[in-house]
Design a protein around this motif. Structure first.
Motif, mmCIF file in Angstrom:
data_model
loop_
_atom_site.group_PDB
_atom_site.id
_atom_site.type_symbol
_atom_site.label_atom_id
_atom_site.label_comp_id
_atom_site.label_asym_id
_atom_site.label_seq_id
_atom_site.Cartn_x
_atom_site.Cartn_y
_atom_site.Cartn_z
ATOM 1 N N PRO A 198 9.153 -23.814 72.328
ATOM 2 C CA PRO A 198 9.075 -22.579 73.115
ATOM 3 C C PRO A 198 7.844 -21.724 72.840
ATOM 4 O O PRO A 198 7.541 -20.814 73.617
ATOM 5 C CB PRO A 198 10.357 -21.829 72.705
ATOM 6 N N GLY A 199 7.125 -21.983 71.762
ATOM 7 C CA GLY A 199 5.950 -21.189 71.431
ATOM 8 C C GLY A 199 4.714 -21.512 72.256
ATOM 9 O O GLY A 199 3.677 -20.878 72.085
ATOM 10 N N PHE A 200 4.825 -22.481 73.159
ATOM 11 C CA PHE A 200 3.696 -22.858 74.010
ATOM 12 C C PHE A 200 3.887 -22.307 75.424
ATOM 13 O O PHE A 200 5.000 -21.956 75.825
ATOM 14 C CB PHE A 200 3.534 -24.372 74.037
ATOM 15 N N PHE A 201 2.788 -22.243 76.173
ATOM 16 C CA PHE A 201 2.844 -21.693 77.525
ATOM 17 C C PHE A 201 3.589 -22.612 78.493
ATOM 18 O O PHE A 201 4.093 -22.163 79.517
ATOM 19 C CB PHE A 201 1.432 -21.473 78.079
ATOM 20 N N SER A 202 3.644 -23.898 78.186
ATOM 21 C CA SER A 202 4.121 -24.905 79.127
ATOM 22 C C SER A 202 5.604 -25.193 78.977
ATOM 23 O O SER A 202 6.252 -24.775 78.015
ATOM 24 C CB SER A 202 3.351 -26.209 78.917
ATOM 25 N N VAL A 203 6.115 -25.955 79.931
ATOM 26 C CA VAL A 203 7.401 -26.602 79.786
ATOM 27 C C VAL A 203 7.272 -27.676 78.708
ATOM 28 O O VAL A 203 6.152 -27.986 78.269
ATOM 29 C CB VAL A 203 7.811 -27.216 81.149
ATOM 30 N N TYR A 204 8.372 -28.254 78.258
ATOM 31 C CA TYR A 204 8.323 -29.317 77.247
ATOM 32 C C TYR A 204 7.395 -30.444 77.702
ATOM 33 O O TYR A 204 7.508 -30.973 78.806
ATOM 34 C CB TYR A 204 9.727 -29.877 77.016
ATOM 35 N N THR A 205 6.469 -30.825 76.818
ATOM 36 C CA THR A 205 5.535 -31.908 77.123
ATOM 37 C C THR A 205 5.143 -32.590 75.815
ATOM 38 O O THR A 205 5.838 -32.457 74.799
ATOM 39 C CB THR A 205 4.309 -31.375 77.879
ATOM 40 N N LEU A 206 4.037 -33.318 75.812
ATOM 41 C CA LEU A 206 3.587 -33.996 74.600
ATOM 42 C C LEU A 206 3.193 -32.975 73.534
ATOM 43 O O LEU A 206 2.980 -31.806 73.832
ATOM 44 C CB LEU A 206 2.387 -34.892 74.922
ATOM 45 N N PRO A 207 3.095 -33.413 72.272
ATOM 46 C CA PRO A 207 2.600 -32.508 71.226
ATOM 47 C C PRO A 207 1.284 -31.871 71.636
ATOM 48 O O PRO A 207 0.524 -32.443 72.436
ATOM 49 C CB PRO A 207 2.432 -33.434 70.019
ATOM 50 N N PRO A 208 0.964 -30.682 71.106
ATOM 51 C CA PRO A 208 -0.158 -29.895 71.620
ATOM 52 C C PRO A 208 -1.538 -30.471 71.372
ATOM 53 O O PRO A 208 -2.512 -29.963 71.912
ATOM 54 C CB PRO A 208 -0.002 -28.558 70.884
ATOM 55 N N ASN A 209 -1.628 -31.517 70.546
ATOM 56 C CA ASN A 209 -2.946 -32.069 70.271
ATOM 57 C C ASN A 209 -3.422 -33.054 71.327
ATOM 58 O O ASN A 209 -4.462 -33.670 71.181
ATOM 59 C CB ASN A 209 -2.980 -32.733 68.890
ATOM 60 N N GLN A 210 -2.676 -33.207 72.404
ATOM 61 C CA GLN A 210 -3.137 -34.036 73.503
ATOM 62 C C GLN A 210 -2.431 -33.621 74.787
ATOM 63 O O GLN A 210 -1.276 -33.213 74.766
ATOM 64 C CB GLN A 210 -2.896 -35.522 73.230
ATOM 65 N N ALA A 211 -3.133 -33.692 75.896
ATOM 66 C CA ALA A 211 -2.586 -33.273 77.182
ATOM 67 C C ALA A 211 -2.250 -34.504 78.022
ATOM 68 O O ALA A 211 -3.099 -35.351 78.271
ATOM 69 C CB ALA A 211 -3.587 -32.388 77.922
ATOM 70 N N VAL A 212 -1.011 -34.591 78.455
ATOM 71 C CA VAL A 212 -0.609 -35.650 79.351
ATOM 72 C C VAL A 212 -1.205 -35.364 80.735
ATOM 73 O O VAL A 212 -1.554 -34.222 81.051
ATOM 74 C CB VAL A 212 0.939 -35.731 79.412
ATOM 75 N N SER A 213 -1.340 -36.386 81.553
ATOM 76 C CA SER A 213 -1.860 -36.187 82.904
ATOM 77 C C SER A 213 -0.823 -35.465 83.757
ATOM 78 O O SER A 213 0.359 -35.368 83.404
ATOM 79 C CB SER A 213 -2.194 -37.534 83.541
ATOM 80 N N VAL A 214 -1.259 -34.959 84.911
ATOM 81 C CA VAL A 214 -0.340 -34.301 85.839
ATOM 82 C C VAL A 214 0.752 -35.272 86.271
ATOM 83 O O VAL A 214 1.937 -34.924 86.298
ATOM 84 C CB VAL A 214 -1.110 -33.764 87.066
ATOM 85 N N ARG A 215 0.365 -36.491 86.573
ATOM 86 C CA ARG A 215 1.350 -37.499 86.979
ATOM 87 C C ARG A 215 2.317 -37.792 85.841
ATOM 88 O O ARG A 215 3.529 -37.903 86.044
ATOM 89 C CB ARG A 215 0.637 -38.790 87.392
ATOM 90 N N GLY A 216 1.791 -37.891 84.621
ATOM 91 C CA GLY A 216 2.652 -38.149 83.478
ATOM 92 C C GLY A 216 3.622 -37.006 83.225
ATOM 93 O O GLY A 216 4.786 -37.225 82.888
ATOM 94 N N GLN A 217 3.151 -35.759 83.401
ATOM 95 C CA GLN A 217 4.049 -34.624 83.198
ATOM 96 C C GLN A 217 5.137 -34.574 84.264
ATOM 97 O O GLN A 217 6.285 -34.205 83.979
ATOM 98 C CB GLN A 217 3.257 -33.313 83.194
ATOM 99 N N ARG A 218 4.787 -34.957 85.467
ATOM 100 C CA ARG A 218 5.799 -35.009 86.527
ATOM 101 C C ARG A 218 6.916 -35.979 86.152
ATOM 102 O O ARG A 218 8.104 -35.692 86.377
ATOM 103 C CB ARG A 218 5.139 -35.406 87.846
ATOM 104 N N ARG A 219 6.543 -37.097 85.550
ATOM 105 C CA ARG A 219 7.559 -38.070 85.126
ATOM 106 C C ARG A 219 8.428 -37.489 84.002
ATOM 107 O O ARG A 219 9.639 -37.705 83.972
ATOM 108 C CB ARG A 219 6.890 -39.368 84.662
#
Length: 405
Positions: A198-219
């Motif tokens: 919850p301490g991040f701006f985003s919805v639940y996603t990968l750990p903060p040291n890497q950004a998943v793609s938009v398509r990957g986040q949609r999945r």
């Protein structure tokens, strides 16, 4: 292999009897293994627990080592006032730990995000200044969005705040109003863009040291049945700032940070550095461009223009390392040291420490030895299915070199 053995022997001959003296400085003796004429010392030389370190280090960046690693060498091989350097500084672990230990921090990384993460934490503002600046940002005016695709990560109101903050910071840079408090807020916001708590701006996603793609986040959203909820950007920045600044950080009067290739750091004078503690990009391990695409967008960086080394062939990687070591030979003072951390890759079929030692042949370095620090993986590593003591990068393998006169 015969050629490699000869290379190791040549380096060992340069070292002579002085090798034992320098091992005493490191506090190691009685090698656990001896391979191709090089002594390996295997132990838990430092703890891998992140919380044992100063909280100012708690910024996420993929493939970074723990602060205890540079601390081990800084304490043993330098004195207060010495210059400590890292040509691949990443999130800035080595220079920040150097500053905390009253050394002069030098750092370089061809990725400009590295300086965004490092410089604000060398001389950070106080928490009251951060709070005051956050209140000056016109959050209520941030209503519009341009990046509809990012709604897979953020609630619409949150994305409007992120885009508004981004434009506000970039405008202040253009108008020359950007100061160290703005730099701090930019650094914290960049680190809070995405994550899995919850301490991040985003919805639940990968750990903060890497950004998943938009398509990957949609999945991810579909699999978890989740949708982004509103977040208060200012309060999250302040909360993270409070944690980072929870312990005192003494001001630093001298430092140097570059965004350059590791073999071309002409801004650093000859014979200036007492110790380098570093870890280069490994083979096939990390794609910094894809990991940092969202951070690059927020900072106004074209990630495609960042020429980060990414090698698939060991021969090319070794050539890259040799060029870096040649530059380190120029800037390291006589009697200074290089602690070059690597690991095993491709399930242990390639031992990069051997390639580092071979790359040093012909340069004015002697091999003190290789320290192999046993460690347990963190939660982040375990979530990728990496078991302790099973994969090659599970141990820190540090080639310790000494600059001869």
């Amino acid at each position: 292999m015969a050629g490699m053995r000869l290379a190791f022997w040549q380096l060992r001959q340069v070292a002579g009897w002085t090798v034992e003296c320098h091992r005493d400085l490191l506090g190691v003796s009685g090698a656990n293994e001896r391979m191709n004429g090089v002594d390996y010392f295997i132990d838990e030389f430092w703890t891998s627990r992140q919380r044992q370190a100063h909280p100012i280090h708690e910024i996420s960046y993929r493939a970074c080592f723990k602060p205890q690693l540079p601390a081990f060498f800084i304490d043993r091989l330098t004195r207060p006032g010495d210059v400590v350097y890292d040509p691949f500084m990443g999130r800035g672990t080595t220079p920040i730990e150097s500053a905390l230990r009253n050394r002069i921090p030098y750092g370089n990384d061809i990725n400009p995000i590295s300086r965004t993460f490092t410089e604000p934490r060398i001389n950070p503002p106080d928490l009251d200044a951060v709070s005051s600046r956050l209140r000056c940002i016109p959050w209520t005016e941030f209503r519009d969005i341009k990046r509809d695709d990012l709604l897979v990560f953020y609630h619409r109101d949150t994305l409007a705040q992120i885009e508004g903050l981004r434009s506000w910071l970039l405008r202040r840079r253009t108008d020359a109003d950007f100061d160290h408090v703005d730099h701090w807020i930019e650094m914290v916001a960049t680190n809070r863009l995405t994550g899995h708590s919850p301490g991040f701006f985003s919805v639940y996603t990968l750990p903060p040291n890497q950004a998943v793609s938009v398509r990957g986040q949609r999945r991810i959203n579909e699999k978890r049945g989740q949708a982004p909820s509103p977040k208060d950007i200012a309060s999250l920045i302040f909360k993270k700032s409070g944690r980072l600044l929870s312990r005192n950080v003494a001001p630093v009067s001298e430092s140097l940070f570059l965004t350059a290739a590791s073999h071309d750091t002409f801004q650093i004078p000859d014979d200036r550095v007492a110790l380098t503690v570093t870890s280069p990009p490994f083979l096939d391990i990390v794609n910094y461009e894809s990991d940092n695409w969202l951070r690059s967008w927020f900072l106004g960086i074209d990630s495609r223009s960042v020429q980060i080394a990414h090698h698939h062939k060991i021969e090319k990687w070794q050539t890259f390392v040799k060029a870096t070591l040649a530059e380190l030979a120029r800037i390291t003072k006589a009697g200074g040291y290089v602690a070059f951390e690597v690991g095993e890759v491709r399930h242990g079929t390639i031992r990069l420490d051997e390639n580092v030692i071979e790359a040093a042949v012909g340069l004015p370095f002697s091999v003190v030895g290789v320290l192999v620090n046993k460690q347990s993986f963190t939660k982040t590593s375990n979530c990728w299915g990496v078991a302790n003591n099973k994969s090659g990068t599970n141990t820190n393998r540090i080639v310790v070199l000494r600059r001869e006169s």
